[in-house]
Write an enzyme that holds these catalytic residues in place. Structure first.
Site, short mmCIF file in Angstrom:
data_model
loop_
_atom_site.label_atom_id
_atom_site.label_comp_id
_atom_site.label_asym_id
_atom_site.label_seq_id
_atom_site.Cartn_x
_atom_site.Cartn_y
_atom_site.Cartn_z
N ASN A 168 17.29 0.41 11.30
CA ASN A 168 18.21 0.90 12.34
C ASN A 168 19.45 0.03 12.50
OD1 ASN A 168 16.24 2.81 12.66
ND2 ASN A 168 15.65 2.20 14.71
N TYR A 211 6.03 -3.08 4.77
CA TYR A 211 6.86 -1.89 4.51
C TYR A 211 7.06 -1.62 3.03
CZ TYR A 211 7.90 -2.46 9.45
OH TYR A 211 7.79 -2.59 10.80
N HIS A 234 10.13 5.08 3.54
CA HIS A 234 11.38 4.59 4.12
C HIS A 234 12.03 3.49 3.29
CE1 HIS A 234 13.78 5.60 7.49
NE2 HIS A 234 13.46 4.64 8.31
N ASN A 244 18.48 7.17 10.66
CA ASN A 244 19.02 6.15 11.58
C ASN A 244 19.76 5.03 10.86
OD1 ASN A 244 18.13 7.46 13.89
ND2 ASN A 244 16.15 6.42 13.87
N TYR A 255 16.56 -4.71 9.90
CA TYR A 255 15.69 -3.54 9.89
C TYR A 255 16.55 -2.29 9.75
CZ TYR A 255 11.62 -6.37 10.54
OH TYR A 255 10.62 -7.27 10.32
#
Length: 194
Positions: A66, A14, A19, A112, A64
């Site tokens: 969320n 990631y 993000h 989120n 993570y």
């Protein structure tokens, strides 16, 4: 004490994706002010130091995206800070690439991670810094889009400049408050993408 939290997903796959814009701004601040973000506490990687004469904790949640609220609640409780001393940095597909926006409070929008934070804190009256990524191209899934990196040198340059402006705004927030940081972001963001 101020707690500056950059949102993102942990793990190499990631790194430097849209993000993880919040992680990248924390990394810039870490390098600028020689504050290693390497201690593990409050479900996060944390570094403590001083920026512009103000004691800060820079944090990257290890949850993570969320589940970001879990780490943020732990950080707020550990450092015993008021909401005005929390700043959350995150990506926003509803802003064009190059645009930085600072606000004293607000809704989660479509993000989120912010939904998780607001839900678990039970309030939305904390400052936030949003970094524009732009909307996905036609036919792209939103999740796939935010979990990819920038695919052209031009887009990477705009993103780098945007993150540097975000770091500048954090420094100004610590020195002069949220309104000055918001004004600086508005005046210095890229207005139109090439």
């Amino acid at each position: 004490m101020y707690v500056i939290v950059g949102l993102g997903n942990p793990g190499r796959k990631y790194e430097h994706t849209r993000h993880n814009a919040g992680f990248d701004v924390i990394e810039m601040l870490s390098q600028r002010h020689s504050i290693p973000v390497t201690r593990h506490k409050c479900s996060s990687s944390v570094g403590e130091g001083v920026i512009n004469g103000v004691r800060v904790a820079l944090a990257r949640p290890g949850t993570y995206m969320n589940l970001s609220g879990q780490a943020v609640v732990e950080l707020v409780n550990w450092y015993k800070i008021g909401m005005e001393n929390l700043l959350v940095i995150y990506d926003d597909v509803d802003l064009p690439l190059g645009r930085v926006r600072v606000r004293a409070r607000g809704s989660a929008g479509t993000h989120n991670g912010m939904r998780s934070i607001i839900y678990l804190l039970g309030r939305d009256d904390f400052p936030r810094l949003r970094l524009g990524t732009g909307r996905p191209p036609e036919g792209w899934d939103l999740a796939d889009y935010v979990l990819t990196g920038y695919d052209t040198p031009e887009a990477r340059k705009i993103a780098f400049d945007e993150y540097a402006l975000g770091a500048d705004c954090v420094e100004l927030f610590l020195k002069e408050g949220v309104e000055k940081a918001a004004s600086h972001a508005s005046q210095n963001s890229i207005k139109e993408n090439p």
